[in-house]
Design an enzyme around this catalytic site. Structure first.
Site, mmCIF file in Angstrom:
data_model
loop_
_atom_site.group_PDB
_atom_site.id
_atom_site.type_symbol
_atom_site.label_atom_id
_atom_site.label_comp_id
_atom_site.label_asym_id
_atom_site.label_seq_id
_atom_site.Cartn_x
_atom_site.Cartn_y
_atom_site.Cartn_z
ATOM 1 N N LYS A 217 -28.564 105.699 -71.090
ATOM 2 C CA LYS A 217 -29.773 105.879 -70.277
ATOM 3 C C LYS A 217 -29.458 106.612 -68.970
ATOM 4 C CE LYS A 217 -33.739 105.331 -68.322
ATOM 5 N NZ LYS A 217 -34.946 106.023 -68.728
ATOM 6 N N CYS A 271 -36.806 107.010 -61.305
ATOM 7 C CA CYS A 271 -35.814 107.090 -62.393
ATOM 8 C C CYS A 271 -34.751 108.144 -62.097
ATOM 9 C CB CYS A 271 -36.514 107.408 -63.718
ATOM 10 S SG CYS A 271 -37.436 106.012 -64.355
#
Ligand SMILES: NC(=O)c1ccc[n+]([C@@H]2O[C@H](COP(=O)([O-])OP(=O)(O)OC[C@H]3O[C@@H](n4cnc5c(N)ncnc54)[C@H](O)[C@@H]3O)[C@@H](O)[C@H]2O)c1
Length: 426
Positions: A217, A271
């Site tokens: 991720k 993010c």
């Protein structure tokens, strides 16, 4: 392993859609959030976040009795944790460290409800080792149960990490369609988590280790950050060399193996602007490129601001009697990316605040908000329509490529001084 009752801990942008999608598969879903208002809203069949289609899915799930929310964890077959994982910095804004407080609090609360055979999945974007750390917190709270770190495949509790990679605005569809990387603390943990996700996921569920899944991720978002940093660096070089960077990138991207992303006013949101720091913190000596990319992207707003300052100075030179307060700058867009109302970590918002500090009048054009945020609440800053701003602005600064601005390219391009940070004018 059967999953009849699923508990979702954290009902925000990720947790609520995930809970609703499981509930839409006729699983009993217990959503848990510390925010009483969010809990009450969901129990009325309504939503407290902006995400297309989610209201319908949540409403149906609540009305049909498959989803309910509460502030305290209850027993379940599987627990999914999607709480925030921000970072904190030291007083100089350096040494970005992941803040795992929310995961710790969620683990301690859900630990009370654990029973043998349960699966616990960490969905929050996490630094490498966070899933193992969560397992330690769970084990400390429940010495009567066994966990994978001490009992391997024989443990009472299975633990995995399954990061989320959905795109805001398309979450309901992507939750189902995207492939999922599923990292178990042991192969059986991964197997159990794959079985859980296959209830809703039509994409592939790919098993791996928890640490690899955590790093996967972070790698995805760092890859994008590095590519955007390359584009942002090119945009500054091209300005110096009097080359149109948008044309340059579109030409370079015609190479079949080149795909440069788009320069902009910086990188925002919670993010891409956050996750690469988890890698830098884990390996400061070796994460040189990743750190530099973060610094390049974080430096871009200052560069845009310097161009606004230069334009104002040039206007002063043309008209030395004018005061700063007589000049108007139109800032087009303050959201962190196009066509959303989310201002979190927005470089456009940061630039607009600093433009206001230059002493000029500021007209903010942001079609996705109804009122200016607190940070822009100043007498000489006002929310305006695009027409109003174009009528008054001496300098136009395009900070976000909203669709509604693209429909007015001619009017915007017709102004004498336009600083286009996002390639609206091409
Ligand atoms: N939003 C995205 O697009 C996105 C995409 C991929 C990954 N992620 C990651 O997913 C995680 C969650 O992000 P989000 O955007 O949903 O955050 P969010 O802030 O929208 O939601 C988090 C929720 O958790 C709740 N919460 C906090 N502590 C809690 C606790 N101890 N017990 C129960 N609830 C608690 C908060 O009240 C909030 O409602 C983060 O790690 C984020 O990085 C987010």
């Amino acid at each position: 392993m059967e999953f009849n009752t699923i508990s979702m801990i954290g009902l925000g942008y990720i947790g609520l859609p995930t809970a609703a999608v499981f509930a839409s598969r006729r699983k009993q879903v217990i959503g848990v959030d510390i925010d009483q208002q969010a809990v009450d809203t969901i129990n009325r069949g309504e939503i407290h976040i902006v995400e297309p289609e989610l209201d319908m899915v949540v409403n149906a799930a609540v009305k049909e009795g498959y989803l309910r929310a509460t502030t305290q964890p209850e027993p379940a077959d599987a627990f999914l944790v999607a709480v925030p994982t921000p970072f904190h910095t030291d007083e100089n804004g350096q040494n970005h460290k992941a803040d795992l407080r929310y995961i710790k609090a969620a683990s301690e609360a859900l630990a009370e409800q654990l029973k043998p055979g349960n699966l616990v999945v960490l969905e929050s974007t996490s630094p490498v080792g966070a899933t193992e750390q969560m397992a330690e917190w769970l084990a400390a709270a429940r010495p009567d149960l066994t966990f994978p770190q001490t009992h391997g495949e024989a443990s009472d509790i299975r633990i995995a990490h399954c990061p989320e990679r959905v795109l805001p605005g398309h979450v309901v569809r992507e939750l189902v369609e995207n492939d999922r990387v599923i990292g178990g603390m042991t192969p059986k943990c991964a197997e159990a988590a794959c079985a859980l996700y296959k209830i809703v996921v039509e994409g592939e569920c790919i098993p791996t280790t928890a640490r690899t899944a955590e790093m996967a991720k972070l790698t995805e978002n760092s890859f994008r950050d590095v590519n955007i940093a390359f584009a942002n660096e090119l945009s500054i070089i091209c300005h110096e060399l009097d080359i149109n960077v948008w044309e340059l990138i579109s030409l370079a991207n015609r190479h079949p193996r080149v795909n440069i992303l788009t320069p902009g006013a910086g990188v925002g949101g919670h993010c891409i602007a956050v996750d690469p720091w988890f890698i830098v913190d884990a390996s400061p000596e070796h994460a040189r490129l990743i750190r530099t990319a973060r610094e390049v992207n974080d430096g871009k707003p200052e560069w845009v601001l310097s161009r606004v300052s230069e334009s104002l100075e040039a206007l002063h030179r043309d008209n030395p009697n004018a005061r700063r307060g007589d000049l108007t700058v139109a800032c087009l867009g303050v959201a962190f990316k196009p066509d959303i109302d989310d201002l979190r970590e927005s470089p456009a918002l940061g630039i607009t605040k600093k433009v206001a500090e230059l002493g000029c009048r500021v007209q903010v054009v942001e079609p996705n908000i109804q009122a200016l945020p607190e940070s822009l609440a100043q007498e000489h800053v006002e929310l305006a329509t695009l027409d109003e701003a174009l009528a008054q602005a001496d300098v136009v600064c395009v900070l976000v490529k909203h669709k509604s601005f693209m429909a007015q390219v001619d009017a915007i391009g017709g102004k004498r001084v336009v600083i286009d940070a996002v390639g609206l004018l091409g």
